[in-house]
Structure formats: C-alpha cells, structure tokens
Design an enzyme around this catalytic site. Structure first.
Site, PDB file in Angstrom:
ATOM      1  N   ASN A 120     -15.202   8.608   2.116  1.00 57.68           N
ATOM      2  CA  ASN A 120     -14.275   8.079   1.114  1.00 57.68           C
ATOM      3  C   ASN A 120     -14.935   8.009  -0.256  1.00 57.68           C
ATOM      4  OD1 ASN A 120     -12.623   7.836   3.277  1.00 57.68           O
ATOM      5  ND2 ASN A 120     -12.798   5.613   3.458  1.00 57.68           N
ATOM      6  N   ASP A 122     -13.492   5.999  -2.690  1.00 54.81           N
ATOM      7  CA  ASP A 122     -12.789   4.910  -3.366  1.00 54.81           C
ATOM      8  C   ASP A 122     -13.656   3.689  -3.678  1.00 54.81           C
ATOM      9  OD1 ASP A 122     -13.023   3.640  -0.826  1.00 54.81           O
ATOM     10  OD2 ASP A 122     -11.036   4.313  -0.207  1.00 54.81           O
ATOM     11  N   HIS A 137     -18.955  12.368  -0.074  1.00 52.81           N
ATOM     12  CA  HIS A 137     -18.057  13.169  -0.907  1.00 52.81           C
ATOM     13  C   HIS A 137     -17.967  12.667  -2.339  1.00 52.81           C
ATOM     14  CE1 HIS A 137     -15.847  14.735   2.965  1.00 52.81           C
ATOM     15  NE2 HIS A 137     -17.021  15.294   2.774  1.00 52.81           N
ATOM     16  N   CYS A 181     -18.181  16.118 -22.695  1.00 55.66           N
ATOM     17  CA  CYS A 181     -19.549  15.610 -22.692  1.00 55.66           C
ATOM     18  C   CYS A 181     -20.031  15.444 -24.133  1.00 55.66           C
ATOM     19  CB  CYS A 181     -20.447  16.586 -21.938  1.00 55.66           C
ATOM     20  SG  CYS A 181     -22.200  16.178 -22.070  1.00 55.66           S
ATOM     21  N   CYS A 184     -23.114  18.271 -24.669  1.00 49.65           N
ATOM     22  CA  CYS A 184     -22.960  19.733 -24.700  1.00 49.65           C
ATOM     23  C   CYS A 184     -21.530  20.180 -24.970  1.00 49.65           C
ATOM     24  CB  CYS A 184     -23.465  20.347 -23.387  1.00 49.65           C
ATOM     25  SG  CYS A 184     -22.337  20.087 -22.008  1.00 49.65           S
ATOM     26  N   THR A 222     -11.073   8.820  10.671  1.00 43.42           N
ATOM     27  CA  THR A 222     -11.200  10.178  10.140  1.00 43.42           C
ATOM     28  C   THR A 222     -10.588  11.167  11.117  1.00 43.42           C
ATOM     29  OG1 THR A 222     -12.707  11.937   9.412  1.00 43.42           O
ATOM     30  CG2 THR A 222     -13.603  10.361  11.015  1.00 43.42           C
ATOM     31  N   ASN A 247      -9.110   4.925  15.981  1.00 46.34           N
ATOM     32  CA  ASN A 247      -8.111   5.706  15.257  1.00 46.34           C
ATOM     33  C   ASN A 247      -6.768   5.511  15.964  1.00 46.34           C
ATOM     34  OD1 ASN A 247      -6.574   7.960  14.113  1.00 46.34           O
ATOM     35  ND2 ASN A 247      -8.553   8.803  13.482  1.00 46.34           N
ATOM     36  N   PRO A 248      -5.681   5.336  15.213  1.00 42.41           N
ATOM     37  CA  PRO A 248      -4.385   5.201  15.894  1.00 42.41           C
ATOM     38  C   PRO A 248      -3.960   6.486  16.589  1.00 42.41           C
ATOM     39  CG  PRO A 248      -4.115   5.063  13.498  1.00 42.41           C
ATOM     40  CD  PRO A 248      -5.583   5.136  13.753  1.00 42.41           C
TER      41      PRO A 248
HETATM   42  P1  OAD Z   1      -7.639  12.504   6.921  1.00 39.73           P
HETATM   43  O1  OAD Z   1      -6.415  12.204   6.122  1.00 39.73           O
HETATM   44  O2  OAD Z   1      -7.890  13.905   7.312  1.00 39.73           O
HETATM   45  O3  OAD Z   1      -7.602  11.641   8.275  1.00 39.73           O
HETATM   46  C1  OAD Z   1      -7.292  10.279   8.251  1.00 39.73           C
HETATM   47  C2  OAD Z   1      -7.425   9.755   9.662  1.00 39.73           C
HETATM   48  O4  OAD Z   1      -7.226   8.359   9.623  1.00 39.73           O
HETATM   49  C3  OAD Z   1      -6.389  10.318  10.662  1.00 39.73           C
HETATM   50  O5  OAD Z   1      -7.037  10.709  11.834  1.00 39.73           O
HETATM   51  C4  OAD Z   1      -5.439   9.133  10.900  1.00 39.73           C
HETATM   52  O6  OAD Z   1      -4.933   9.123  12.238  1.00 39.73           O
HETATM   53  C5  OAD Z   1      -6.377   7.969  10.694  1.00 39.73           C
HETATM   54  N1  OAD Z   1      -5.734   6.731  10.256  1.00 39.73           N
HETATM   55  C6  OAD Z   1      -4.594   6.550   9.557  1.00 39.73           C
HETATM   56  N2  OAD Z   1      -4.384   5.258   9.316  1.00 39.73           N
HETATM   57  C7  OAD Z   1      -5.413   4.584   9.873  1.00 39.73           C
HETATM   58  C8  OAD Z   1      -5.791   3.205   9.956  1.00 39.73           C
HETATM   59  N3  OAD Z   1      -5.045   2.268   9.385  1.00 39.73           N
HETATM   60  N4  OAD Z   1      -6.936   2.894  10.595  1.00 39.73           N
HETATM   61  C9  OAD Z   1      -7.713   3.848  11.161  1.00 39.73           C
HETATM   62  N5  OAD Z   1      -7.401   5.160  11.111  1.00 39.73           N
HETATM   63  C10 OAD Z   1      -6.271   5.518  10.478  1.00 39.73           C
HETATM   64  O7  OAD Z   1      -8.880  11.860   6.134  1.00 39.73           O
HETATM   65  P2  OAD Z   1     -10.427  12.172   6.314  1.00 39.73           P
HETATM   66  O8  OAD Z   1     -10.759  12.437   7.731  1.00 39.73           O
HETATM   67  O9  OAD Z   1     -11.159  11.109   5.605  1.00 39.73           O
HETATM   68  O10 OAD Z   1     -12.478  15.410   1.294  1.00 39.73           O
HETATM   69  O11 OAD Z   1     -10.545  13.514   5.501  1.00 39.73           O
HETATM   70  C11 OAD Z   1     -11.811  14.095   5.318  1.00 39.73           C
HETATM   71  C12 OAD Z   1     -11.920  14.704   3.965  1.00 39.73           C
HETATM   72  O12 OAD Z   1     -10.815  15.611   3.747  1.00 39.73           O
HETATM   73  C13 OAD Z   1     -11.794  13.719   2.811  1.00 39.73           C
HETATM   74  O13 OAD Z   1     -13.010  13.077   2.507  1.00 39.73           O
HETATM   75  C14 OAD Z   1     -11.366  14.598   1.693  1.00 39.73           C
HETATM   76  C15 OAD Z   1     -10.317  15.431   2.388  1.00 39.73           C
HETATM   77  O14 OAD Z   1     -10.079  16.681   1.835  1.00 39.73           O
HETATM   78  C16 OAD Z   1     -12.854  15.496   0.009  1.00 39.73           C
HETATM   79  O15 OAD Z   1     -12.254  14.916  -0.860  1.00 39.73           O
HETATM   80  C17 OAD Z   1     -14.032  16.347  -0.217  1.00 39.73           C
END
Ligand code: OAD
Length: 274
Positions: A120, A122, A137, A181, A184, A222, A247-248
């Site tokens: 994340n 954020d 990231h 910037c 530059c 994730t 994860n749900p």
């Molecule tokens: P995703 O949006 O791919 O996955 C989010 C996951 O969170 C899913 O598996 C959902 O089921 C789960 N989820 C949803 N709500 C939830 C909750 N309240 N509690 C627990 N789990 C929940 O997000 P990421 O896996 O973080 O990259 O995505 C990976 C990367 O892809 C990100 O860091 C970003 C994106 O492109 C960059 O920005 C480089």
C-alpha cells in the site's frame, strides 16, 4: 462485499469455521518467533480507500492502469496522471486507519522480531503506529523529480515542498498544473512504483530476507497477483514458515497456505490480536 458479510453473519457454519481459524491463529502467534506480515489494498478498504481489483469498486475495474500507472502515461499526459494521484492523496488524508491497521501496530509492539511489508502507498500503517514498515510500492504522500533531483513529502515545511502539493485540495474540480523540479525543471511525479518499474531495491531485499527467515507469515488483504510481492508468501512457505491468509475472498494463494481465514482485516485482526 457488504452482501457477502451479511451472508456470513447469517451462516452459523461459516461463523464457526472462522471462529476456529481465529483461535488457531491466536495460538500459533502466541508460540512463535519471527512474524512477518504482508498487506495489500484490502487492509485499507474499511478505511474507505478503494482496492484495485474488487468488482465494481476497484480502481482497475474503472480505469486502465496503462493510462494512469506507467511512466509512458505520465510522459504522454502528465496532467491527467498527476490529477489522479492528487485526488488519491487528498482522499487518503481525509480517512483514518481502521482496527485492522491498529491491531497490526499492537502486534509489532509485542514482538521483538516483526516485519510489516506493505504494497500500500497510503501511509495508513504508519499513521496507525506501525514503525518498521517496508513500503514495496512507494508512498502516495511523497513526490520526486522525474530525473531524481529532489523528493518532497506532504507536511514538509519548505516552500518548494508546499508548492508541490498546492493543487491537491482543488484537484477534484480543476486540472492542476504539474509542478516542476526547482533544480532541473523536469516534472515532479508521485513517488510510487508504476508498472514496468523496479521496486525500491533495499525494501524488496529486506522483504525477501524477512520471508526466508519467518516462522509465521501473515498475508492480509491482497489478491496476490502482483509480483514480486506475491512471491513473498510462497518463499516463506518454501522456507518452512506457517503461512496464514486473511481475506474475505479466495486468492491464488488460498490452496497453498497453512490456514485461510475468510473475513475482513478490520473484523479478523482485532479478534486475533486482542
Ligand atoms: P487488489 O485490489 O488486487 O486486492 C485486494 C484484495 O483485498 C482482494 O483479494 C480482496 O478480496 C481483499 N479485500 C477486500 N476488502 C478487504 C477487507 N476489508 N479486508 C481484507 N481483505 C479485503 O490489491 P493488492 O493485492 O494490494 O500496485 O494489489 C497489488 C498491487 O496492484 C497494488 O499495490 C497496486 C496494484 O496495481 C501498484 O500500485 C504498483
């Protein structure tokens, strides 16, 4: 998502399974040494920050990553890309860490060997009190010169830093000028990792080192489809760690892990880390 949770609330079998899995994880945590946690967008969902791939609400269901999250997109249309990140920056600053974030900060305080790895951008883990965070990231609240001269974070006091974030509050209504910037003249860009870019070397090295030596590896919120982050739980498993997923929904990891807990970060983590 809300419908799925209501269904589980009304499903005694699923509730019992979840309760047993939570008790199992609590016990494992009590008797373990090195704990490593990998988080993704799901951990911030209950703070009101959209995930990337959830149906309907996910960013990548509504926008194309190649228009917003690549260096080529930024060079082609810097204003559109800057504006999207400026709006996300404003959104993140308007929300609070949720009980999932604070439970992980609590866990860190209790353990001497603990690493939190996050995909994340954020900054909510740090705001919840987590101190040892590896940001794979980047960070939305930081910008840097495209050519590498400078880097500024939200809250930095210098006039140059303040100027970099000047347009954020009005980014929803107006198309802001992309700041340059002061050294530059190249554009400033969000200090996040875009598709096709390398991850920060030190962070990814330390993350793999932690995965290799973990006793218990927790994967929270994730989809585990973006590499190399998605490789970390598999590495931990190959090196003998217990791997637990919260994860749900099911993910590609679900069939490999030691224990899968179906539930949200905000509901499960506070019950595990009381
Ligand atoms: P995703 O949006 O791919 O996955 C989010 C996951 O969170 C899913 O598996 C959902 O089921 C789960 N989820 C949803 N709500 C939830 C909750 N309240 N509690 C627990 N789990 C929940 O997000 P990421 O896996 O973080 O990259 O995505 C990976 C990367 O892809 C990100 O860091 C970003 C994106 O492109 C960059 O920005 C480089």
């Amino acid at each position: 998502m809300a419908r799925r949770h209501r269904n589980r609330d009304n499903n005694p079998d699923a509730n019992r399974r979840q309760g047993r899995a939570i008790a199992d994880l609590r016990q494992r945590l009590a008797g373990t040494g090195r704990v490593v946690v990998l988080t993704g967008a799901g951990v911030s969902a209950e703070s009101g920050i959209p995930t990337f791939r959830d149906a309907q609400t996910g960013y990548w269901q509504r926008f194309r990553p190649e228009d917003l999250a690549t260096a080529e997109a930024f060079r082609r249309d810097p204003q559109t890309v800057w504006r999207w990140y400026a709006q996300r920056r404003a959104a993140v600053q308007g929300v609070e860490p949720n009980p999932g974030h604070t439970a992980l900060a609590r866990l860190e305080n209790r353990l001497s060997e603990f690493t939190l790895i996050t995909q994340n951008v954020d900054g909510l883990h740090a705001r919840a009190g987590s101190r040892r965070v590896l940001e794979l990231h980047g960070n939305l609240l930081r910008v840097r010169c495209f050519s590498g001269c400078v880097s500024y974070s939200v809250g930095d006091g210098s006039p140059d830093a303040r100027a970099a974030f000047d347009g954020d509050s009005s980014a929803a209504e107006t198309v802001p000028e992309v700041p340059r910037c002061p050294h530059c003249g190249d554009y400033l860009r969000p200090d996040v990792v875009w598709f096709g870019e390398n991850l920060p070397e030190q962070a990814i090295q330390r993350a793999f080192g932690a995965a290799e030596s973990a006793d218990l590896f927790l994967v929270v919120g994730t989809s585990a489809v973006v590499y190399p982050a998605a490789m970390l739980p598999r590495t931990a498993l190959d090196c003998g760690a217990t791997v637990v997923e919260i994860n749900p929904d099911r993910t590609p990891l679900s069939t490999f892990v030691t224990l899968s807990i179906r539930g949200t970060a905000g509901e499960v983590l506070p019950r595990v880390i009381v």
